[in-house]
Design an enzyme around this catalytic site. Structure first.
Site, mmCIF file in Angstrom:
data_model
loop_
_atom_site.group_PDB
_atom_site.id
_atom_site.type_symbol
_atom_site.label_atom_id
_atom_site.label_comp_id
_atom_site.label_asym_id
_atom_site.label_seq_id
_atom_site.Cartn_x
_atom_site.Cartn_y
_atom_site.Cartn_z
ATOM 1 N N HIS A 23 -35.589 17.201 42.305
ATOM 2 C CA HIS A 23 -34.602 18.279 42.139
ATOM 3 C C HIS A 23 -33.826 18.442 43.426
ATOM 4 O O HIS A 23 -34.398 18.307 44.515
ATOM 5 C CB HIS A 23 -35.295 19.603 41.774
ATOM 6 N N GLU A 49 -37.248 19.781 33.246
ATOM 7 C CA GLU A 49 -37.013 18.951 32.066
ATOM 8 C C GLU A 49 -38.284 18.309 31.522
ATOM 9 O O GLU A 49 -38.350 17.972 30.342
ATOM 10 C CB GLU A 49 -35.974 17.868 32.388
HETATM 11 N N1 ACO Z 1 -37.574 9.175 40.185
HETATM 12 C C1 ACO Z 1 -37.601 8.288 41.188
HETATM 13 N N2 ACO Z 1 -36.968 8.439 42.360
HETATM 14 C C2 ACO Z 1 -36.280 9.584 42.520
HETATM 15 C C3 ACO Z 1 -36.201 10.567 41.524
HETATM 16 C C4 ACO Z 1 -36.901 10.335 40.324
HETATM 17 N N3 ACO Z 1 -36.888 11.207 39.338
HETATM 18 N N4 ACO Z 1 -35.439 11.569 41.961
HETATM 19 C C5 ACO Z 1 -35.033 11.247 43.192
HETATM 20 N N5 ACO Z 1 -35.532 10.034 43.524
HETATM 21 C C6 ACO Z 1 -35.351 9.351 44.767
HETATM 22 C C7 ACO Z 1 -33.991 8.678 44.839
HETATM 23 O O1 ACO Z 1 -34.033 7.373 44.330
HETATM 24 C C8 ACO Z 1 -33.753 8.708 46.325
HETATM 25 O O2 ACO Z 1 -34.544 7.724 46.941
HETATM 26 P P1 ACO Z 1 -33.934 6.761 48.063
HETATM 27 O O3 ACO Z 1 -33.278 7.671 49.066
HETATM 28 O O4 ACO Z 1 -35.115 6.035 48.541
HETATM 29 O O5 ACO Z 1 -32.917 5.928 47.334
HETATM 30 C C9 ACO Z 1 -34.363 10.038 46.760
HETATM 31 O O6 ACO Z 1 -35.379 10.311 45.808
HETATM 32 C C10 ACO Z 1 -33.388 11.193 46.807
HETATM 33 O O7 ACO Z 1 -32.658 11.195 45.619
HETATM 34 P P2 ACO Z 1 -31.285 11.926 45.501
HETATM 35 O O8 ACO Z 1 -30.515 11.298 44.392
HETATM 36 O O9 ACO Z 1 -30.637 12.015 46.847
HETATM 37 O O10 ACO Z 1 -31.702 13.356 45.102
HETATM 38 P P3 ACO Z 1 -30.709 14.387 44.510
HETATM 39 O O11 ACO Z 1 -31.059 15.691 45.089
HETATM 40 O O12 ACO Z 1 -29.303 13.975 44.664
HETATM 41 O O13 ACO Z 1 -31.032 14.284 42.938
HETATM 42 C C11 ACO Z 1 -31.846 14.632 40.794
HETATM 43 C C12 ACO Z 1 -31.656 15.241 42.195
HETATM 44 C C13 ACO Z 1 -30.492 14.172 40.253
HETATM 45 C C14 ACO Z 1 -32.393 15.710 39.841
HETATM 46 C C15 ACO Z 1 -32.823 13.454 40.895
HETATM 47 O O14 ACO Z 1 -34.071 13.897 41.395
HETATM 48 C C16 ACO Z 1 -33.008 12.706 39.575
HETATM 49 O O15 ACO Z 1 -32.232 11.830 39.246
HETATM 50 N N6 ACO Z 1 -34.089 13.084 38.767
HETATM 51 C C17 ACO Z 1 -34.278 12.452 37.481
HETATM 52 C C18 ACO Z 1 -33.362 13.103 36.435
HETATM 53 C C19 ACO Z 1 -33.810 14.514 36.057
HETATM 54 O O16 ACO Z 1 -34.992 14.793 35.885
HETATM 55 N N7 ACO Z 1 -32.800 15.415 35.921
HETATM 56 C C20 ACO Z 1 -33.026 16.816 35.556
HETATM 57 C C21 ACO Z 1 -32.885 17.711 36.767
HETATM 58 S S1 ACO Z 1 -33.154 19.425 36.339
HETATM 59 C C22 ACO Z 1 -31.670 19.884 35.645
HETATM 60 O O17 ACO Z 1 -30.631 19.440 36.025
HETATM 61 C C23 ACO Z 1 -31.679 20.906 34.554
#
Ligand code: ACO
Length: 359
Positions: A246, A301
């Site tokens: 998140h 989620e």
């Molecule tokens: N699975 C694996 N790796 C992850 C995940 C995940 N769910 N989430 C983040 N990471 C990793 C990224 O790959 C990144 O790694 P890296 O720097 O080694 O490449 C690091 O963690 C940081 O990720 P960011 O994209 O910078 O995190 P951000 O804060 O931008 O993203 C987000 C948040 C979009 C929710 C992300 O965690 C994600 O894609 N989660 C999966 C989708 C999801 O569950 N969405 C629902 C969110 S709740 C809502 O919106 C109602």
């Protein structure tokens, strides 16, 4: 330049405080856990909209207006259910809301909540070849949505479950869809346009599109014993595990636990809570090893998927059902933004070619 705007404060709000460091969500002074346990969706709508409409009725009358508005929405949308069903879930919802005129009063706001609920429920049934179920204006909103989707009488435990869900996800600070809604509201385009902007942002898999794929992941894993290998392979491919991570919460998302608590109120035979808990444990252990510096925890989620599946809502409709609840928050934010009387207009830095001299 901060491409994700994560360090930018773009609004002041009285609506909710998302405390990502401590894993707390406060909605107008109430913890999300207390709203999930005790409040109906109508209670939360009234709480969110207080002070934003001059003609906001009391809580009981708001429920009556919403029931009546569902009846009107059903009559208006009925000739179009077949057409709407030809578009996939969120696109069909977006199209249905386009039948609403723009406005910034309570009547438009309540119409938007009713239209989204009726569209999601009825179009989902048409898509799966079933007869639509008309709304019951005497029912609570959550119960009626569930009844219109499933066609079954709503058991008290399921009534508590759907209301816990709606109350938990109705509002959540300045997330992507709420920001989109506020930007549109700032132009004075009207509430319908703001809500459609919110829907469009919510549609993406990184925001509201995650819970369906959570179930696909559970199906793919099948048994907790297979989880470790499945997850390792997914992470090796660079996949994101849906329902984890998140932008704001760096500890556990409190909404995940509010929804998990709601799951515990359902009969044990409903849903896949035990499988979900076992797989969650494996995923969190693996994410801690693979991305130790990221603090990736369970988000809303994951248990949304488990709860909505247990309530017999088709997974294709999960994001739309989320939108039905979150519309209440978008509308409150749109009104709050409108009251500032200031259009949102950030700057960009030009990195293209310099001025080309005329030949
Ligand atoms: N699975 C694996 N790796 C992850 C995940 C995940 N769910 N989430 C983040 N990471 C990793 C990224 O790959 C990144 O790694 P890296 O720097 O080694 O490449 C690091 O963690 C940081 O990720 P960011 O994209 O910078 O995190 P951000 O804060 O931008 O993203 C987000 C948040 C979009 C929710 C992300 O965690 C994600 O894609 N989660 C999966 C989708 C999801 O569950 N969405 C629902 C969110 S709740 C809502 O919106 C109602």
């Amino acid at each position: 330049m901060d491409s994700g705007l994560e360090h930018i404060v773009a609004a002041e709000t009285v609506l909710s405080d998302v405390d990502g460091a401590n894993g707390q969500l406060t909605i107008r002074g109430y913890s999300v856990e207390s709203l999930a346990a005790d409040a109906s969706f109508e209670d939360v709508v009234h709480l969110l909209w207080s002070g934003f409409f001059d003609d906001l009725p009391d809580r009981t009358a708001l429920g009556r207006h919403l029931g009546q508005a569902r009846m009107e929405a059903f009559a208006r949308l009925r000739p179009h259910f077949g057409l709407l069903a030809q578009s996939p879930d969120m696109e069909g919802l977006r199209m249905a809301l386009s039948f609403c005129r723009d406005g910034d009063g309570f009547a438009t706001a309540i119409e938007l909540l009713a239209m989204s609920a009726v569209a999601v429920a009825c179009v989902s049934r048409v898509r799966s070849g079933q007869e639509t179920v008309p709304p019951n204006p005497e029912s609570g909103h959550g119960d009626d949505v569930l009844h219109m989707i499933t066609g079954r009488a709503v058991a008290p435990s399921h009534s508590r479950g759907i209301n816990a869900y709606f109350s938990t996800v109705a509002e959540h600070g300045l997330n992507a869809s709420t920001f989109a809604a506020r930007v549109v509201a700032s132009t004075q385009a009207g509430l319908t346009s703001a809500v459609i902007a919110g829907i469009s942002a919510l549609k993406g898999p990184l925001h509201g599109g995650a819970p369906g794929p959570v179930l696909d992941m559970l199906d793919g894993i099948g048994e907790p014993d297979y989880a470790e290998d499945w997850i390792r392979q997914a992470l090796d491919r660079g996949d994101r595990l849906m329902g984890f991570g998140h932008r704001v919460y760096k500890v556990r998302d409190p909404r995940a636990d509010a929804l998990k608590a709601a799951m515990h109120g359902l009969p044990r035979s409903d849903g896949r809570l035990h499988l979900a808990e076992a797989i969650e444990h494996v995923i969190l252990s693996r994410l801690a090893i693979e991305k130790p510096e990221r603090n990736l925890e369970t988000n809303v989620e994951y248990y949304t998927a488990i709860l909505l599946e247990a309530l017999a809502i088709p997974r294709t409709e999960f994001t739309c059902v989320f939108a039905c609840a979150r519309s209440a928050g978008w509308i409150a934010h749109a009104q709050e933004q409108l009251a500032t009387r200031r259009i949102v207009r950030p700057k960009s830095i030009y990195i293209g070619p310099g001025l080309v001299a005329a030949a």
